[in-house]
Motif scaffolding. Structure first.
Motif, mmCIF file in Angstrom:
data_model
loop_
_atom_site.group_PDB
_atom_site.id
_atom_site.type_symbol
_atom_site.label_atom_id
_atom_site.label_comp_id
_atom_site.label_asym_id
_atom_site.label_seq_id
_atom_site.Cartn_x
_atom_site.Cartn_y
_atom_site.Cartn_z
ATOM 1 N N ARG A 1 -3.355 8.084 -2.218
ATOM 2 C CA ARG A 1 -3.949 6.858 -2.556
ATOM 3 C C ARG A 1 -5.223 6.979 -3.238
ATOM 4 N N TYR B 1 -4.786 5.708 -7.226
ATOM 5 C CA TYR B 1 -5.029 4.634 -7.204
ATOM 6 C C TYR B 1 -6.085 4.315 -8.240
ATOM 7 N N ASP C 1 -2.937 -3.951 -2.399
ATOM 8 C CA ASP C 1 -2.714 -3.627 -1.142
ATOM 9 C C ASP C 1 -2.529 -5.144 -0.302
ATOM 10 N N GLU D 1 0.723 -1.211 0.115
ATOM 11 C CA GLU D 1 -0.006 0.174 0.005
ATOM 12 C C GLU D 1 0.935 1.136 0.254
ATOM 13 N N PRO E 1 -7.500 -4.406 4.975
ATOM 14 C CA PRO E 1 -8.268 -3.266 3.821
ATOM 15 C C PRO E 1 -8.561 -1.970 4.603
ATOM 16 N N CYS F 1 -12.410 -1.086 -1.303
ATOM 17 C CA CYS F 1 -11.999 -0.420 -2.511
ATOM 18 C C CYS F 1 -12.951 0.400 -3.258
ATOM 19 N N LYS G 1 -12.295 -5.816 -1.365
ATOM 20 C CA LYS G 1 -13.115 -5.132 -2.694
ATOM 21 C C LYS G 1 -14.006 -4.154 -2.438
ATOM 22 N N ALA H 1 -7.570 -7.451 -4.854
ATOM 23 C CA ALA H 1 -8.128 -7.421 -3.573
ATOM 24 C C ALA H 1 -8.124 -8.918 -3.002
ATOM 25 N N ILE I 1 -11.644 -4.551 -10.314
ATOM 26 C CA ILE I 1 -11.044 -5.232 -9.302
ATOM 27 C C ILE I 1 -11.544 -6.559 -9.336
ATOM 28 N N TYR J 1 -6.938 -3.269 -9.802
ATOM 29 C CA TYR J 1 -6.567 -3.528 -8.388
ATOM 30 C C TYR J 1 -6.890 -5.001 -8.099
ATOM 31 N N TRP K 1 -11.335 3.838 -5.296
ATOM 32 C CA TRP K 1 -10.008 3.693 -5.472
ATOM 33 C C TRP K 1 -9.872 3.302 -6.972
#
Length: 363
Positions: free
Chosen positions: A133, A137, A117, A96, A121, A154, A151, A145, A163, A143, A159
């Motif tokens: 971030r 992001y 990350d 992160e 979370p 996020c 998730k 997760a 995902i 991304y 972000w």
């Protein structure tokens, strides 16, 4: 030839590092794939061997703590220069704090860049990194997760909206069920406050079963120097003959193979590899149901027990139950090794590979 660039601070002994190490090996075994590994941390360690086919890129300067800003800028220039030289088809970055640095360093380049990350979370990174971030992001191509909960966090923070939920690869610890197991409650992890090993020691001592041992495998980390505190606690409680601090160990498998129960008192996780490893070794587990990770792998009362966070009395009772109930331990053991199959390294590596190669580079 497809070029994949992997970026991480180091390949030390931590969980995030072990995952990247496993992915690097798995990707390198694919046909027509060229792997480049860039280490951008302060120490840039590599504690486990890598295939010679993997290209390793290290800064040729030491990170100077007395001049952090200058060293960080040098690292950013190094990273951008190496990526432009490699011309990767895709990039995967872990961590992160490090993801912000990577996104800043590579801003404006056209290579697909995927980030993940690897801790709790939504962890508070401080004002500056939280701001970065939020801003950076969304610039990532995608991304990863580690859990469904990660998730949702996020998405709720805006972000990124591309995902994929992918758990960690879990090393398969080969056991045949015939090992000479000892009456050991095992726990593994860095000696940091969020692991709450002091609570575990107190709960174990309260159970008061002299036939059993508590073994803690892990070394000091994050400049917290907890080994002295825990050692003092053990002696204050008169538990020196039953509670053992083993320190940092390269061969953790021997502990998994000779123990009968795994205990986990952490309150902050992304996806705890040690739970997966313990299940792979056939260990029944008692764990705090912390924010993310344990509930993804532990099926309560089937391969272990999930205990409400910081409910020490419930944890102690569950642990004592397993210590006294061999039949339940055996039932949990059989379920444990079955339950972890979905996290076998090849399956997880293929999920990562499929996601990070799903966007063509515009380079």
């Amino acid at each position: 030839m497809k070029k994949i660039c992997l970026i991480i601070h180091s390949l030390g002994i931590g969980g995030m590092e072990r995952v990247m190490h496993q992915l690097a090996i798995s990707f390198s075994e694919k046909e027509d794939v060229e792997i480049h590994l860039i280490l951008i941390g302060k120490k840039r360690e590599i504690v486990h061997s890598l295939p010679p086919s993997i290209n390793i890129h290290l800064p040729q300067f030491e990170f100077d703590e007395s001049s952090r800003v200058a060293s960080t800028l040098k690292t950013m220039r190094f990273l951008r220069k190496e990526v432009k030289k490699i011309k990767p088809d895709t990039i995967l970055s872990f961590g992160e704090y490090w993801n912000n640095l990577v996104l800043l360093s590579l801003y404006g380049l056209s290579h697909p860049l995927f980030i993940s990350d690897r801790s709790e979370p939504g962890k508070d990174l401080g004002k500056i990194h939280n701001f970065l971030r939020r801003v950076l992001y969304p610039c990532a191509t995608g991304y990863i997760a580690q859990t469904g909960e990660a998730k949702e966090i996020c998405l709720s923070n805006g972000w990124n909206d591309n995902i994929r939920v992918i758990g960690n690869p879990v090393r398969q610890i080969s056991t045949n069920g015939q090992e000479q197991r000892e009456k050991i409650v095992l726990t593994v992890g860095r000696l940091i406050k969020t692991k709450h090993f002091d609570q575990l020691i107190r709960m174990f001592v309260k159970i008061g079963n002299p036939d059993w041992k508590l073994v803690i495998v892990g070394g000091d980390a994050k400049k917290q120097s907890l080994s002295k505190e825990l050692d003092n606690l053990i002696h204050e409680m008169g538990a020196g003959k039953n509670v053992f601090l083993e320190g940092e160990q390269m061969d953790v498998d021997k502990y998994y193979k000779k123990s009968k129960i795994f205990a986990f008192t952490s309150s902050s996780e992304g996806f705890p590899n040690v739970i997966g490893e313990a299940l792979s070794a056939g260990l029944p587990i008692v764990a705090y149901d912390c924010m993310a990770g344990p509930s993804d792998m532990i099926d309560n009362n089937k391969n272990g027990f999930l205990v409400p966070l910081f409910n020490e009395e419930d944890f102690k009772n569950r642990l004592e139950d397993l210590m006294h109930n061999q039949e339940k331990r055996e039932r949990f053991r059989q379920n444990a090794q079955k339950s972890i199959q979905e996290y076998c390294p090849d399956k997880i590596a293929n999920k990562f590979y499929s996601f990070i190669t799903s966007h063509e580079s515009n380079y």
